[in-house]
Design an enzyme around this catalytic site. Sequence first.
Site, PDB file in Angstrom:
ATOM      1  N   ALA A 259     -13.317  47.289  18.223  1.00 19.03           N
ATOM      2  CA  ALA A 259     -12.366  46.768  19.204  1.00 19.03           C
ATOM      3  C   ALA A 259     -12.400  47.490  20.544  1.00 19.03           C
ATOM      4  O   ALA A 259     -11.665  47.124  21.461  1.00 19.03           O
ATOM      5  CB  ALA A 259     -10.950  46.844  18.629  1.00 19.03           C
TER       6      ALA A 259
ATOM      7  N   ASN B  27      -9.321  53.154  13.467  1.00 19.22           N
ATOM      8  CA  ASN B  27     -10.693  52.782  13.793  1.00 19.22           C
ATOM      9  C   ASN B  27     -11.094  53.134  15.224  1.00 19.22           C
ATOM     10  O   ASN B  27     -12.163  53.699  15.460  1.00 19.22           O
ATOM     11  CB  ASN B  27     -10.915  51.291  13.550  1.00 19.22           C
ATOM     12  CG  ASN B  27     -11.175  50.973  12.088  1.00 19.22           C
ATOM     13  OD1 ASN B  27     -11.420  51.869  11.280  1.00 19.22           O
ATOM     14  ND2 ASN B  27     -11.125  49.710  11.734  1.00 19.22           N
TER      15      ASN B  27
ATOM     16  N   HIS C  89      -5.873  49.193  24.899  1.00 14.23           N
ATOM     17  CA  HIS C  89      -6.599  50.445  24.686  1.00 14.23           C
ATOM     18  C   HIS C  89      -6.983  51.034  26.043  1.00 14.23           C
ATOM     19  O   HIS C  89      -7.534  50.323  26.893  1.00 14.23           O
ATOM     20  CB  HIS C  89      -7.883  50.205  23.875  1.00 14.23           C
ATOM     21  CG  HIS C  89      -7.658  49.472  22.588  1.00 14.23           C
ATOM     22  ND1 HIS C  89      -7.027  50.042  21.515  1.00 14.23           N
ATOM     23  CD2 HIS C  89      -7.997  48.206  22.206  1.00 14.23           C
ATOM     24  CE1 HIS C  89      -6.979  49.174  20.517  1.00 14.23           C
ATOM     25  NE2 HIS C  89      -7.555  48.054  20.917  1.00 14.23           N
TER      26      HIS C  89
END
Length: 267
Positions: A124, A190, A220
């Site tokens: 991601a 992750n 993010h």
Amino acid sequence: MLKIAMIGCGAIGASVLELLHGDSDVVVDRVITVPEARDRTEIAVARWAPRARVLEVLAADDAPDLVVECAGHGAIAAHVVPALERGIPCVVTSVGALSAPGMAQLLEQAARRGKTQVQLLSGAIGGIDALAAARVGGLDSVVYTGRKPPMAWKGTPAEAVCDLDSLTVAHCIFDGSAEQAAQLYPKNANVAATLSLAGLGLKRTQVQLFADPGVSENVHHVAAHGAFGSFELTMRGRPLAANPKTSALTVYSVVRALLNRGRALVI
């Protein structure tokens, strides 16, 4: 033609099958699942990869060209390690599993014994190539900041930090190392684990996590500084339609890695 054994056929695995459907260079011809998921796996396989076999374990004499893990942390020890020891290259999506003490070394040792390689996917987050390159010249700091809507933190230690139901402004629910973040928030490990493995490691990578009522998607942010200079990256990830807890980019990351394995020119 590259023949692939895929471990897991949940939201990520089924989406990968769909996106690879009809590709003549890369073919998933084995799908490994658990007994309780066999029925829904067979439905997805019948639709998107009708020639694939549905298995519960890869037989000792079965040797696909590549194994791709899309099943979660438990599949690493159960399926990926044995495949590596037999010399089968593997691709791993559940990079957060490598936050567990000794897991990265276990994978590396298995790959060495099998004289093969295991690839960890970026999933991601972007910028992993730049971060890994920057490490060669020396990194001084890597800070990851993750923001999710308050409801996305339900069922985590964040519930003890603040009242997720009544937040009106962003609240920091964690500030510490990636190693500590992985222990407290394993289902959200992750991205931090991937950044850590590419950069400064779990102990030196700093993580801040926010429950933010001002966002509707996962946000993010990465800031890195070192001999190369500095960079900042912000990503606003849309979830997978089949599973709101999974980033769509994670699926695309898997498909890109598999297509690259079957093509002559890659980037």
